[in-house]
Design a protein around this motif. Structure first.
Motif, PDB file in Angstrom:
ATOM      1  N   ASP A   1       0.980   0.826 -19.217  1.00 33.05           N
ATOM      2  CA  ASP A   1       0.451   0.516 -17.888  1.00 33.05           C
ATOM      3  C   ASP A   1       1.621   0.385 -16.912  1.00 33.05           C
ATOM      4  O   ASP A   1       2.766   0.641 -17.261  1.00 33.05           O
ATOM      5  CB  ASP A   1      -0.424  -0.746 -17.933  1.00 33.05           C
ATOM      6  CG  ASP A   1      -1.655  -0.584 -17.052  1.00 33.05           C
ATOM      7  OD1 ASP A   1      -1.486  -0.472 -15.827  1.00 33.05           O
ATOM      8  OD2 ASP A   1      -2.779  -0.551 -17.590  1.00 33.05           O
ATOM      9  N   ASP A   2       1.334   0.002 -15.663  1.00 31.70           N
ATOM     10  CA  ASP A   2       2.413  -0.088 -14.672  1.00 31.70           C
ATOM     11  C   ASP A   2       3.394  -1.208 -15.005  1.00 31.70           C
ATOM     12  O   ASP A   2       4.581  -1.107 -14.715  1.00 31.70           O
ATOM     13  CB  ASP A   2       1.820  -0.297 -13.275  1.00 31.70           C
ATOM     14  CG  ASP A   2       1.001   0.903 -12.853  1.00 31.70           C
ATOM     15  OD1 ASP A   2       1.605   1.934 -12.552  1.00 31.70           O
ATOM     16  OD2 ASP A   2      -0.240   0.823 -12.883  1.00 31.70           O
ATOM     17  N   CYS A   3       2.893  -2.283 -15.585  1.00 30.71           N
ATOM     18  CA  CYS A   3       3.750  -3.391 -16.030  1.00 30.71           C
ATOM     19  C   CYS A   3       3.338  -3.781 -17.443  1.00 30.71           C
ATOM     20  O   CYS A   3       2.197  -3.558 -17.847  1.00 30.71           O
ATOM     21  CB  CYS A   3       3.530  -4.637 -15.152  1.00 30.71           C
ATOM     22  SG  CYS A   3       4.104  -4.490 -13.465  1.00 30.71           S
TER      23      CYS A   3
ATOM     24  N   SER B   1       6.236  -1.818  -6.360  1.00 33.00           N
ATOM     25  CA  SER B   1       4.967  -1.113  -6.335  1.00 33.00           C
ATOM     26  C   SER B   1       4.223  -1.266  -7.672  1.00 33.00           C
ATOM     27  O   SER B   1       2.990  -1.301  -7.698  1.00 33.00           O
ATOM     28  CB  SER B   1       5.231   0.362  -6.025  1.00 33.00           C
ATOM     29  OG  SER B   1       4.031   1.082  -5.983  1.00 33.00           O
ATOM     30  N   ASP B   2       4.962  -1.373  -8.776  1.00 28.56           N
ATOM     31  CA  ASP B   2       4.308  -1.568 -10.082  1.00 28.56           C
ATOM     32  C   ASP B   2       3.717  -2.971 -10.214  1.00 28.56           C
ATOM     33  O   ASP B   2       2.726  -3.161 -10.930  1.00 28.56           O
ATOM     34  CB  ASP B   2       5.288  -1.285 -11.226  1.00 28.56           C
ATOM     35  CG  ASP B   2       5.444   0.213 -11.472  1.00 28.56           C
ATOM     36  OD1 ASP B   2       4.439   0.936 -11.382  1.00 28.56           O
ATOM     37  OD2 ASP B   2       6.577   0.649 -11.739  1.00 28.56           O
ATOM     38  N   ILE B   3       4.285  -3.948  -9.527  1.00 30.09           N
ATOM     39  CA  ILE B   3       3.680  -5.295  -9.481  1.00 30.09           C
ATOM     40  C   ILE B   3       2.395  -5.233  -8.643  1.00 30.09           C
ATOM     41  O   ILE B   3       1.355  -5.786  -9.023  1.00 30.09           O
ATOM     42  CB  ILE B   3       4.667  -6.336  -8.888  1.00 30.09           C
ATOM     43  CG1 ILE B   3       5.932  -6.465  -9.753  1.00 30.09           C
ATOM     44  CG2 ILE B   3       3.979  -7.687  -8.685  1.00 30.09           C
ATOM     45  CD1 ILE B   3       5.738  -7.140 -11.091  1.00 30.09           C
TER      46      ILE B   3
ATOM     47  N   LEU C   1      -5.989  -2.968 -14.932  1.00 26.45           N
ATOM     48  CA  LEU C   1      -5.394  -2.019 -15.884  1.00 26.45           C
ATOM     49  C   LEU C   1      -5.866  -0.586 -15.637  1.00 26.45           C
ATOM     50  O   LEU C   1      -6.905  -0.369 -15.032  1.00 26.45           O
ATOM     51  CB  LEU C   1      -5.766  -2.439 -17.313  1.00 26.45           C
ATOM     52  CG  LEU C   1      -5.480  -3.893 -17.673  1.00 26.45           C
ATOM     53  CD1 LEU C   1      -5.849  -4.153 -19.134  1.00 26.45           C
ATOM     54  CD2 LEU C   1      -4.018  -4.232 -17.408  1.00 26.45           C
ATOM     55  N   ARG C   2      -5.093   0.350 -16.180  1.00 19.81           N
ATOM     56  CA  ARG C   2      -5.474   1.759 -16.077  1.00 19.81           C
ATOM     57  C   ARG C   2      -6.696   2.061 -16.949  1.00 19.81           C
ATOM     58  O   ARG C   2      -7.392   3.034 -16.709  1.00 19.81           O
ATOM     59  CB  ARG C   2      -4.313   2.646 -16.535  1.00 19.81           C
ATOM     60  CG  ARG C   2      -3.085   2.522 -15.651  1.00 19.81           C
ATOM     61  CD  ARG C   2      -1.942   3.372 -16.185  1.00 19.81           C
ATOM     62  NE  ARG C   2      -0.755   3.237 -15.352  1.00 19.81           N
ATOM     63  CZ  ARG C   2       0.355   3.947 -15.526  1.00 19.81           C
ATOM     64  NH1 ARG C   2       0.426   4.838 -16.500  1.00 19.81           N
ATOM     65  NH2 ARG C   2       1.392   3.769 -14.727  1.00 19.81           N
ATOM     66  N   ARG C   3      -6.944   1.239 -17.954  1.00 19.49           N
ATOM     67  CA  ARG C   3      -7.987   1.578 -18.919  1.00 19.49           C
ATOM     68  C   ARG C   3      -9.361   1.009 -18.569  1.00 19.49           C
ATOM     69  O   ARG C   3     -10.289   1.111 -19.365  1.00 19.49           O
ATOM     70  CB  ARG C   3      -7.580   1.091 -20.308  1.00 19.49           C
ATOM     71  CG  ARG C   3      -7.501  -0.417 -20.438  1.00 19.49           C
ATOM     72  CD  ARG C   3      -7.206  -0.773 -21.888  1.00 19.49           C
ATOM     73  NE  ARG C   3      -7.085  -2.207 -22.050  1.00 19.49           N
ATOM     74  CZ  ARG C   3      -6.195  -2.794 -22.850  1.00 19.49           C
ATOM     75  NH1 ARG C   3      -5.333  -2.082 -23.530  1.00 19.49           N
ATOM     76  NH2 ARG C   3      -6.149  -4.099 -22.961  1.00 19.49           N
TER      77      ARG C   3
ATOM     78  N   MET D   1      -3.765   1.461 -10.293  1.00 19.73           N
ATOM     79  CA  MET D   1      -2.367   1.815 -10.586  1.00 19.73           C
ATOM     80  C   MET D   1      -1.705   2.236  -9.279  1.00 19.73           C
ATOM     81  O   MET D   1      -2.401   2.398  -8.275  1.00 19.73           O
ATOM     82  CB  MET D   1      -2.280   2.941 -11.631  1.00 19.73           C
ATOM     83  CG  MET D   1      -2.747   4.294 -11.156  1.00 19.73           C
ATOM     84  SD  MET D   1      -2.697   5.555 -12.481  1.00 19.73           S
ATOM     85  CE  MET D   1      -0.945   5.722 -12.805  1.00 19.73           C
ATOM     86  N   ASP D   2      -0.393   2.391  -9.282  1.00 19.89           N
ATOM     87  CA  ASP D   2       0.229   2.890  -8.058  1.00 19.89           C
ATOM     88  C   ASP D   2       0.436   4.396  -8.182  1.00 19.89           C
ATOM     89  O   ASP D   2       0.540   4.951  -9.274  1.00 19.89           O
ATOM     90  CB  ASP D   2       1.536   2.149  -7.733  1.00 19.89           C
ATOM     91  CG  ASP D   2       2.639   2.438  -8.718  1.00 19.89           C
ATOM     92  OD1 ASP D   2       2.350   2.622  -9.917  1.00 19.89           O
ATOM     93  OD2 ASP D   2       3.803   2.485  -8.289  1.00 19.89           O
ATOM     94  N   LEU D   3       0.458   5.071  -7.027  1.00 15.17           N
ATOM     95  CA  LEU D   3       0.587   6.528  -7.010  1.00 15.17           C
ATOM     96  C   LEU D   3       2.061   6.900  -6.933  1.00 15.17           C
ATOM     97  O   LEU D   3       2.635   6.929  -5.858  1.00 15.17           O
ATOM     98  CB  LEU D   3      -0.198   7.097  -5.830  1.00 15.17           C
ATOM     99  CG  LEU D   3      -1.704   7.185  -6.062  1.00 15.17           C
ATOM    100  CD1 LEU D   3      -2.446   7.469  -4.768  1.00 15.17           C
ATOM    101  CD2 LEU D   3      -2.038   8.239  -7.107  1.00 15.17           C
ATOM    102  N   SER D   4       2.659   7.173  -8.091  1.00 14.86           N
ATOM    103  CA  SER D   4       4.074   7.540  -8.103  1.00 14.86           C
ATOM    104  C   SER D   4       4.284   9.018  -8.399  1.00 14.86           C
ATOM    105  O   SER D   4       5.183   9.640  -7.861  1.00 14.86           O
ATOM    106  CB  SER D   4       4.842   6.685  -9.114  1.00 14.86           C
ATOM    107  OG  SER D   4       4.231   6.758 -10.384  1.00 14.86           O
ATOM    108  N   ASP D   5       3.448   9.604  -9.223  1.00 16.76           N
ATOM    109  CA  ASP D   5       3.671  10.996  -9.646  1.00 16.76           C
ATOM    110  C   ASP D   5       2.712  11.988  -8.995  1.00 16.76           C
ATOM    111  O   ASP D   5       2.794  13.186  -9.254  1.00 16.76           O
ATOM    112  CB  ASP D   5       3.560  11.106 -11.176  1.00 16.76           C
ATOM    113  CG  ASP D   5       4.619  10.260 -11.877  1.00 16.76           C
ATOM    114  OD1 ASP D   5       5.714  10.110 -11.314  1.00 16.76           O
ATOM    115  OD2 ASP D   5       4.344   9.752 -12.975  1.00 16.76           O
TER     116      ASP D   5
HETATM  117 MG    MG Z   1       3.310   2.680 -11.662  1.00 13.19          MG
END
Ligand code: MG
Ligand code: ADP
Length: 320
Positions: free
Chosen positions: A32-34, A78-80, A148-150, A209-213
């Motif tokens: 996950d992000d963290c 951003s992940d926090i 969470l992403r899930r 989640m954050d949009l990084s990719d």
């Molecule tokens: Mg992230």
């Protein structure tokens, strides 16, 4: 496991299969992000780390030391935001060549401190060539309150907290020495900490989640983790009027990445009310881009109500 040809994500899956995930009771490890670790009776601890490598993440002749420090901190924070948490402290590891100017380092640290999160440790070494930065952030969140992403569910509305693709076009302009208002989005992204906390207070906010990719790959991660599929309405992508560059606007919005706003999936019934409150707080609405459906973890695109044949992919460090 044979990891060649490399993809960033197959390598992470490989690490995950080797690591003893979850050996701390009630914790969450890789994926996950963290990471989430129980902290006090009422709080969980959040931990995330990011690397920034000269000529991979930044170009010294295109970004100032202040820009580089600012962005490193923003990306980390951003992940926090992606979990809905509050930042607690930063730890900085820095490697640089002997001839690096003191002024550059001073400005860089100023950049790292831009968000008033205390810098509480790190490590410093010389490098033979180039600057290498690793930044770790700790954060806190109400116990069990992380998004969470899930946790995405079929029927959820998929939304973002900002328009997409600005950073991608800004990067193109930066490389080509075109001065434009998009460049600041690339050099100085804003971590959506307030937006993350706001959305995390609702049980009806499911995955975040954050949009990084890029939306294409980041949403794919939510779909894989949540065991659902997604339908994206390309007509609804939040794209600024002036977003015109070498590539199609959809490509900037879906594939360029580095927008560092948030991607959330919200219960359909609760969405309108949450959106009204969001708009009051942030002076713009959540941007609806599609919805989750039952499925096996795929992302499908629709244009004018018709299925769109193009598949979009996001940024992967080893496929460029
Ligand atoms: Mg992230
Ligand atoms: P983000 O873009 O949110 O920072 P990444 O895509 O970089 O997340 O990483 C996805 C997950 O894989 C995260 O949980 C991260 O901690 C984990 N991860 C990435 N690289 C490594 C590694 N080298 N060792 C252990 N875990 C890793």
């Amino acid at each position: 496991v044979d990891c060649t040809p490399f993809s960033e994500f197959s390598f992470i899956d490989f690490i995950k299969s080797q690591a003893k995930n979850g050996w701390i009771k009630d914790s969450l490890g890789i994926g996950d992000d963290c990471a989430i670790i129980p902290y006090t009776d009422t709080l969980d601890l959040l931990v995330s780390t990011d690397a920034f490598v000269q000529d991979v993440h930044f170009l010294l002749d295109k970004a100032s030391a202040l820009d580089i420090g600012f962005k490193a901190a923003a990306v980390n924070l951003s992940d926090i935001a992606a979990m809905g948490g509050d930042p607690l402290a930063l730890f900085l590891t820095l490697s640089f060549p002997k001839n690096t100017e003191k002024k550059w380092l001073d400005e860089f640290i100023k950049g790292i401190l831009s968000f008033n999160v205390p810098l509480m440790g790190g490590d410093t070494t010389a490098s033979k060539e180039g600057i290498f930065i690793s930044l770790t952030v700790l954060g806190t969140i109400k116990k069990g309150g992380s998004k969470l992403r899930r946790s995405g569910k079929a029927g959820d509305i998929i939304c973002t907290t900002a328009t997409l693709g600005n950073s991608g076009l800004g990067f193109e302009h930066l490389k080509e020495n075109i001065s434009s208002p998009f460049i600041v989005h690339h050099l100085r992204p804003t971590p959506h900490l307030k937006e993350g906390k706001f959305l995390a207070q609702f049980t009806e906010t499911h995955a975040m989640m954050d949009l990084s990719d890029g939306l294409a790959i980041d949403l794919f991660h939510i779909c894989q983790e949540s065991k659902v599929s997604a339908q994206i309405d390309l007509d609804n992508l939040p794209i600024e009027q002036g977003l015109k560059g070498k590539k199609h606007p959809f490509s900037y919005a879906l594939e360029s990445g580095e927008d560092y706003c948030l991607l959330a999936t919200i219960d359909k019934q609760a969405f309108n009310e949450i959106n009204i409150q969001f708009e009051k707080e942030f002076n713009h609405p959540l941007y609806q881009v599609g919805h989750l459906i039952e499925g096996s973890g795929t992302v499908e695109y629709f244009l004018n109500g018709k299925k769109h044949p193009v598949q979009y992919r996001g940024f992967d460090h080893f496929s460029y």
